[in-house]
Scaffold this active site. Structure first.
Site: not given
Lengths: 642, 966
Positions: A71, A155, A176, A201
């Protein structure tokens, strides 16, 4: 100057992160992700919004990708190879290394599902050739004006936050990130920067997660109980990230508990990924970095390769199998074999896409799963749900925003209602203007513009020398504990006004200049004007014999006695201010009083004319700042007798 | 000689030249050239320069300072003066005067002031010449470095607190972060030393520190955390009583905000500070363990001072968040500060226990250990409430692969108090599991079971009832006594009568008699509680009666009196017997056994008892001594070879003794040493007393034997401590014999030295006799008498071998009896990583440094130790080892000291590689060195405490190329 942020994806949703930021004439695309939930055109960001003509090379200065999750990177081969973007792409070294694995895996899965192919293996390879890898905290000069720098984000391995600066305007795009460390990754780490904009985010905009240890304990307990009872544990997982995290956890536990039960990795992607992890030690957590010299944490001692013949071998074991969520492939194959035994255990990630077997297992106590119309699986095994998540929670987001204290913040990559709550919090608690735009919206925020100014010599000298002052500031506090009466609170405080002594002067056609406040008048060629008040009034005198005869001929000696008497009165009555007796004059702050010997004093009011023998006139002067004090003193003087 | 004089002459000529040229240029009002300054410097740092020259140098400098205002020159002048002051202490007052003069320290140039200030400070001679006004004006000057230097050293300059306070507080506003940091540090120091009761001042400082918690620089923030902590505590003290709690809470919350800082140092500092705040309300403590804001704390704001409102939510989850910090330092520091806070609240301790249990899964062993330590601390402060959800996690630690972790866990179990039988049973299973997987833990597991059983009397009885069939003899009357499981249950069973519960009579008496058959194993495990004899007495007492007899109570009381307070159970003592077994304290050993024994009410074999657990060993040792005495008669008869054979057999026997139990090592080592002495003595005796004439070959051999004997004697009299006077006297007897033997043979005698040694030994013997009021033996009296006679009768120093020979006849070896526990003084010497393949580098002609890893056993601090480094036969060098300079961790003398000492080796040869031999020697005060003294070496003979260690050195360039090849 302004910063324009065009949200192409992840606006009020999770998926296809993509953001185009125009900052002082430079246009940067942050992330180029795809949405896993769609198969139509909504899958990719709407690139036509960047340039109507499709001339992306001129429309964009560069593309920055934060990490290798689909994504965030999924649309990149499409954008470069199909849409034809040829400009520079920046990502960290691990992202560059691992992204092709992810993309290739995705492409194969797409193939398998019979969807139309968006890009080919060659596209991926070609796309990767355009990538310029960067290191952490390495400042990259993209062109003359644009600087970018990567910061550690936690992350997944290689995830980074990116700082971009053009001229005076600066911003950070977090991608992220995770503010708490886990077994194999550290916590996000960034410097204190002067920022106009922070794009963060907000996956867990309102959630506050509890301790990692609890989750680990539950997981280990479930696995240990299962293998101790002779069962088999299936851990369906994606190849990168979660697999390594859980494996390090198990490996450590195995070492400590002296367990000899084999742990298997299904061959393929995971093995390849482990190889990369072994090399990317620099991007892992503190503990792994520290012990790396003696033992590479990704050198799993207890882990072996899985052979298909082992599926039905007797005895306990733990198996990591791809893909996650049991969408098919090897993990499904093993699941079909192991599910019917109640000794066995299947651990599932916290989140499974609807429609997968993982999702079905999580949704309730199932006994049968219909795979297709011919196959039915009896599910008797235990199910354990993992809640490991590599995203930061609400507290972490607040911490980061507070730490960076940008002038503006934009929330992306989250759910709309929760983002709204977080936005309110940021605005109210931190006083930072915050936005959460939807897809295809543009947010415009003002950016900083610095002016260079000269400084005068006097100002610089005054800056060099400390000039601190102590003062006791008074304030009245009514709410102090339970006392009803207001209580005066005074506190010692210290201030150093070097900078406030400067005055910024901008003259037409000249460079701005900072000068010292003393120079200001001189520069303007003006004189200092001060407003003074004056008042002359009689004060009542006690009648004494020796004064009566000579009341009109006050000699200087008598003036002094009067003043000293007055000083005594004032010091009794007056609580504040410092009374200075200067002989013929009395001074309290800027208030000065002296005996007035002139009969036609200009400050004397005619109405106040009284019997001269019983009173003596005093002339007072004060400046505007001490007006209150002055009237207080005058009232004391009027009400008392000398 | 001629060359030296020539050199001296040349030097003085050079000095004269330099001084003259300087004088000349000064007379012409010319500034000194750099060349002149350089030659001045060479004069100053040359140790051979006479003082007269230096004082003229000082004069020259004084004059030139008056002439020259060039900043570069002044800078050099400061440097010269500082060199002068440090090289020639007696001239330093003059140099310092110059430094303080107007042209330097009081000059207008801040740089110069700074330089002279730092020189003055480094020579520790500033104080009077800086008054407060000057201090303040210098601080307020534009030079940042001077300001920083002054603030850092403000303590040394000693001013009134008010001045310091104003300056420090003012400079917390400085734009330069390092100045801010120094100012904060200064405030912290001031707060610790000072005495403030003005609330305004305290509030002012506190507020300023709080403001700086938001500073941009990490180091300022950590200094601010310290300052907030210190001034906050002061703020609490000066608060009114009813507000104290609130103030304290507010300070705690203020500090709690900092644990989420991005900087590691600040986080560490914050936790340290949190641990220091004593008085914190429970609500807030609980809040630190929950990320969600607790209902009770919602909307609760604290206002220690107007304008500093702070909400409890700031501290939410402080601990939970940081116990999962990436850095183990932070995790440990969080654990540690948690530990200090658990004392205040039981509820908090319970909540914290959850976290600690989770911490047991941490990936770093030190963190796990710290977590266990915190739990242990809770147990000792009686705040440990173990619940069912914890127990699995906790017990799994019992099978941890790290033995330290396991033993720490057992330590906690020994103190645990469990409310339910179920949990109790789980713990017992856990311990049994531990025993099964790690048999090496047996002793400690048994001890843990004993303590654990004792703390849970009823449960123990219950569980013993359950497992009783297992413990019964199997069919055929055979007990399955090889099972450790049975042993574990037996230990548990026998612990029950010692519990403080009444209803514990249900343990069948026969179980105690079963336990007797396990005496050795059990007593080994319970060695921290009672010794074998006492255990036996206890077991036999219990096995006889089915109810709690008087004897049981006695034992119980005996245990308690030994352990201190009778009213509280054993476990609640902070220094529990587990952590500090009292029998290890050698000082009180006999007392303890004595007392314990008396309270048991028996009196037989008292002497044997005094020997404690080593009685068995001592018995054997004393038997050996008896054998030795017997074989001495053989020596006297001339059968030296046979006697030596017997002694060697004894040696072998002694060598086979175990040295595992504490204290036995010394006894065994001593016995061996004694045997060696006797063996040598026998050999020498054999040579000398033999009737036949000495052959020429024999002299050399005899000398060799004598040297060996001397060495052995030196070792036995210096390498053991803790000997009684009687024992020492017996050894001195042997020394006397050795002397007499030497004196009795003219051929080998170095008469003076031997006489000296003899008289000094006799003097010492006399002293010991007086001290201990012991009757001297016949032999000693004889020796004394004849020595006296020899002194008075003959002024001639000629030896009287015949007299001494006669004296020897009166000697007969006494049987040595060992009473005490001698401790062996010995050392280990190693050079880590050094062998012939990995030599240490050196450069020929330049001293080489040799890092020695030294372990000292039982070495008293006052003893003088030397490192002897020898290269071949020709070159030996001694380095003194000052024990006072070595950091001593424990104060007791029974300490094992481990440290690294870098010994220099000066005379490195011009060779590619060479080896040296190093050993560690103890100076023996009674014996003077009679050979030519080594310069700087020991004055007395050395006793070597360890075998020689060979050290390899290699020319440093060679090393590199060699390692490059390999």
């Amino acid at each position: 100057m302004a910063i324009d942020c065009l949200v192409l994806g992840a606006g009020q949703e999770v998926g296809k992160s993509c953001m185009v930021v125009s900052i002082n004439g430079k246009r940067i695309m942050f992330d180029c992700g795809m949405h896993m939930g769609y198969t139509d055109s909504r899958r990719y960001p709407d690139f036509s919004l960047i340039s109507k003509t499709g001339d992306f090379d001129n429309a964009l200065t560069c593309v920055i990708v934060t990490h290798f999750h689909l994504d965030h990177i999924g649309a990149l081969p499409y954008f470069t190879e199909v849409c034809g973007y040829k400009g520079p792409i920046y990502m960290t070294y691990p992202t560059k290394a691992l992204a092709p694995l992810m993309l290739e895996d995705y492409r194969k899965n797409m193939d398998r599902r019979g969807e139309d192919e968006q890009f080919t293996s060659d596209h991926i390879a070609e796309c990767m050739k355009k990538v310029i890898p960067v290191n952490l905290k390495q400042t990259v000069q993209v062109d003359k004006d644009l600087q970018i720098r990567a910061y550690y984000a936690g992350h997944v391995i290689g995830a980074a936050m990116f700082y971009a600066k053009v001229g005076d305007a600066a911003m950070v795009y977090t991608g992220d990130y995770n503010m708490t460390p886990d077994r194999h990754l550290g916590a996000a780490q960034i410097d204190r920067l002067q920022l106009d904009l922070l794009i963060t985010e907000s996956t867990y905009a309102t959630t506050i997660r509890d301790s990692r240890y609890g989750r680990e304990r539950e997981f280990l307990k479930a696995v240990h109980n299962c293998v101790a009872a002779g069962g088999k544990v299936l851990i369906p997982t994606f190849a990168l990230g979660r697999a390594q995290e859980l494996c390090i956890l198990l490996e450590d536990y195995w070492e400590r508990m002296n367990l000899k039960v084999p742990i298997y990795f299904s061959a393929g992607l995971t093995i390849q990924a482990n190889m990369y992890y072994k090399m990317l030690i620099n991007w892992t957590s503190q503990k792994i970095k520290e012990t790396y010299a003696t033992h590479n944490a990704f050198d799993f001692k207890n882990v072996r390769n899985f052979d298909r013949s082992l599926i039905n071998a007797p005895g306990p074991c733990v198996l990591f199998a791809t893909p996650g969520m049991i969408v098919g492939g090897f993990s499904l194959k093993v699941f079909m074999q192991w599910a019917p035994s109640e000794n066995n255990l299947v651990t599932l990630p916290g989140y499974c896409v609807a429609g997968t077997i993982g999702h079905k297992l999580m949704s309730g106590k199932l006994t049968k799963i219909d795979l297709d119309k011919d196959t039915q699986i009896n599910v008797r095994c235990q199910i354990h749900q993992l809640s490991f998540s590599p995203h930061t929670d609400a507290k972490g987001i607040m911490d980061l925003v507070k730490f960076l204290s940008p002038k503006h913040a934009i929330l992306v990559h989250g759910e709309k209602p929760k983002m709204a709550t977080l936005k309110e919090r940021i605005q109210s608690e931190l006083g930072i203007q915050c936005y959460c735009p939807a897809n295809n919206e543009t947010v415009t925020i003002p950016s900083t513009h610095y002016v260079k100014a000269d400084a005068s010599g006097t100002f610089i000298r005054s800056c060099l020398n400390p000039n601190f002052k102590f003062s006791t500031c008074s304030s009245t506090d009514k709410s102090y504990l339970d006392s009803n009466k207001s209580k005066a609170v005074s506190r010692l405080s210290v201030s150093d006004d070097r900078a406030t002594e400067g005055i910024l002067v901008v003259e037409k056609g000249k460079k701005a200049k900072v000068i010292h406040q003393d120079e200001f008048l001189h520069m303007l060629g003006e004189k200092k004007h001060e407003i003074q008040f004056a008042y002359c009034f009689p004060m009542h005198m006690a009648r004494t014999e020796d004064l009566s005869s000579t009341s009109h001929m006050l000699c200087s000696f008598d003036k002094c006695t009067l003043i000293s008497r007055l000083s005594m009165i004032l010091s009794d009555e007056l609580s504040e201010g410092n009374i200075l007796d200067l002989g013929e004059e009395l001074q309290v702050e800027s208030f000065r009083v002296s005996v007035c010997s002139s009969d036609n004093c200009p400050h004397r009011l005619s109405s106040s004319l009284q019997n001269g023998s019983e009173s003596v006139f005093f002339c007072c002067h004060w400046s505007v700042a001490d007006e209150k004090l002055a009237w207080k003193i005058i009232s004391i003087m009027k009400n008392s007798t000398l | 000689m001629g060359r030296v004089a020539e050199l001296e002459r040349r030097q003085s000529a050079m000095e004269l030249h330099v001084i003259n040229s300087i004088q000349q240029s000064l007379d012409n009002n010319q500034p000194l050239s750099f060349q002149a300054l350089a030659s001045l410097r060479s004069l100053i740092i040359n140790p051979a320069t006479p003082d007269s020259t230096l004082s003229s140098v000082l004069d020259a400098l004084t004059r030139s300072l008056q002439l020259n205002r060039d900043p570069v020159f002044l800078h050099h002048a400061v440097k010269l003066l500082s060199d002068l002051a440090s090289h020639r202490p007696h001239l330093s007052p003059f140099a310092l005067d110059l430094l303080r003069s107007d042209s330097l320290f009081s000059s207008a140039s801040p740089r110069l002031v700074g330089e002279s200030l730092s020189v003055l400070l480094s020579l520790a001679s500033i104080g009077n010449d800086m008054d407060a006004a000057r201090f303040v004006s210098l601080c307020l000057g534009p030079s940042v470095s001077v300001r920083q230097c002054l603030l850092r050293n403000a303590e040394k300059l000693v001013f009134r607190e008010s001045v310091l306070l104003a300056v420090f507080l003012g400079f917390t506003r400085d734009p330069y972060p390092y100045v801010r940091k120094e100012a904060l540090d200064g405030l912290v120091k001031l707060c610790k030393n000072g005495d403030f009761d003005d609330r305004d001042v305290i509030e002012g400082c506190y507020c300023r520190a709080v403001e700086l918690l938001r500073d941009a620089e990490n180091y300022v923030r950590s200094a601010a955390v310290r300052a907030v902590c210190e001034w906050g505590r002061l703020l609490v003290i000066c608060s009114e009583d009813m507000n104290k709690q609130d103030s304290s809470d507010a300070v705690f919350i203020q500090l709690g905000c900092m644990v989420r800082d991005m900087s590691l140092d600040v986080r560490l500092e914050a936790f340290e500070a949190l641990g220091k705040i004593g008085l914190v309300s429970e609500d807030i403590l609980l809040q630190t363990l929950s990320k969600k804001v607790l209902g009770i704390n919602k909307d609760k704001a604290y206002k220690p001072i107007e304008g500093l409102d702070i909400s409890v939510s700031a501290v939410a989850g402080a601990y939970i968040h940081r116990l999962e910090d990436e850095f183990s330092e932070v995790r440990m520091s969080a654990c540690y500060s948690l530990r200090t806070l658990t004392v205040f609240s039981l509820r908090f301790a319970c909540e914290a226990l959850n976290l600690m249990m989770d911490m047991l899964n941490d990936d770093s062993t030190v963190s796990r250990l710290q977590a266990l330590d915190t739990i242990h601390h809770m147990a000792t402060s009686d705040h440990l409430k173990v619940e069912k959800i914890h127990i699995h996690r906790f017990l799994s630690v019992l099978v941890d692969s790290s033995s330290v972790i396991r033993s720490m866990t057992r330590k906690i179990l020994k103190l645990a108090k469990l409310p339910q039988f179920e949990l109790f049973k789980l713990c017992i299973d856990g311990l049994l599991g531990n025993l099964e997987i790690y048999p090496q833990d047996e002793a400690d597991v048994l001890s843990a079971l004993f303590h654990f059983g004792r703390n849970h009397g009823k449960f123990t009885v219950h569980i013993i009832e359950e497992v009783a069939p297992e413990m019964e003899p199997a069919s055929g009357g055979k007990l399955s006594f090889d099972s450790t499981r049975v042993a574990a249950f037996l230990v548990l069973a026998i612990s029950a009568p010692l519990s403080h519960e009444k209803d514990v009579s249900a343990i069948p008496p026969r179980i105690f008699s079963y336990a007797v058959t396990w005496l050795g194993r059990i007593s080994y495990g319970l060695s921290d509680i009672m010794n074998q004899e006492k255990l036996l007495a206890y077991l036999s007492e219990c096995s006889r009666s089915s109810t709690i007899s008087l004897a049981d109570f006695k034992i119980n009381e005996a245990l308690l009196t030994v352990e201190g307070d009778a009213s509280i159970p054993l476990c609640s003592k902070v220094d529990s017997p587990v952590s500090m077994p009292f029998w290890k304290d050698s000082g009180g050993i006999s007392d303890y056994h004595h007392q314990e024994f008396l309270s048991l009410g028996k009196s037989a074999a008292h002497a044997e008892y005094e020997l404690g657990e080593h009685s068995e060993l001592r018995k054997y040792v004393n038997l050996i001594f008896k054998k030795v005495k017997d074989s001495w008669s053989l020596v006297e008869l001339g059968c030296t070879t046979e006697a030596c054979k017997g002694i060697r057999a004894c040696k072998e026997e002694v060598a086979s003794f175990t040295t595992e139990s504490p204290g036995s090592f010394g006894a065994v080592a001593f016995t061996l040493q004694y045997l060696q002495v006797i063996e040598m003595l026998a050999k020498v005796w054999g040579h000398l007393r033999a009737t036949k004439m000495l052959n020429p070959n024999g002299v050399g051999k005899l000398e060799l034997l004598f040297a060996k004997l001397d060495r052995r004697l030196r070792e036995i009299s210096n390498r053991f401590i803790g000997l009684s006077k009687g024992e020492e006297l017996q050894i001195l007897d042997l020394v006397l014999v050795a002397c007499l033997l030497r004196l009795s043979k003219v051929e080998i005698c170095c008469c003076n030295a031997a006489m000296k040694l003899l008289s000094s030994t006799v003097a010492h013997v006399e002293y010991l006799h007086k001290e201990g009021s012991i009757e001297p033996s016949n032999f000693v009296t004889e020796v004394k008498k004849s020595l006296h006679d020899a002194d008075s009768s003959s002024s001639s120093s000629s030896c009287q071998p015949l007299l001494f020979k006669k004296l020897l006849d009166s000697f007969s070896l006494q049987q040595f009896v060992l009473y005490g526990t001698p401790r062996s003084v010995h050392a280990e010497l190693a050079v880590p990583g050094n062998d012939s393949e990995n030599p240490l580098p050196f450069i020929p002609g330049i001293p080489a440094s040799i890092p020695l890893a030294i372990t000292l056993h039982n070495v008293l601090t006052e003893s003088r130790l030397w490192v002897r480094i020898s290269m071949g036969e020709e070159s030996t060098q001694f380095v003194f080892l000052d024990l006072n300079l070595i950091r001593n961790k424990k104060r007791s003398i029974n300490v094992v000291r481990e440290f690294t000492f870098v010994a220099p080796f000066y005379r490195t040869p011009k060779a590619v590689s060479f080896t040296v031999r190093a050993s560690l020697g103890l100076e023996c005060f009674r014996e003077n060195v009679d050979r030519v003294k080594v310069f700087g070496g020991p004055k007395c003979e050395l006793t070597y405490l360890c075998p020689e260690k060979e050290i390899f050195l290699c020319k440093s360039t060679e090393c590199k190329s060699k390692s490059a090849f390999t």
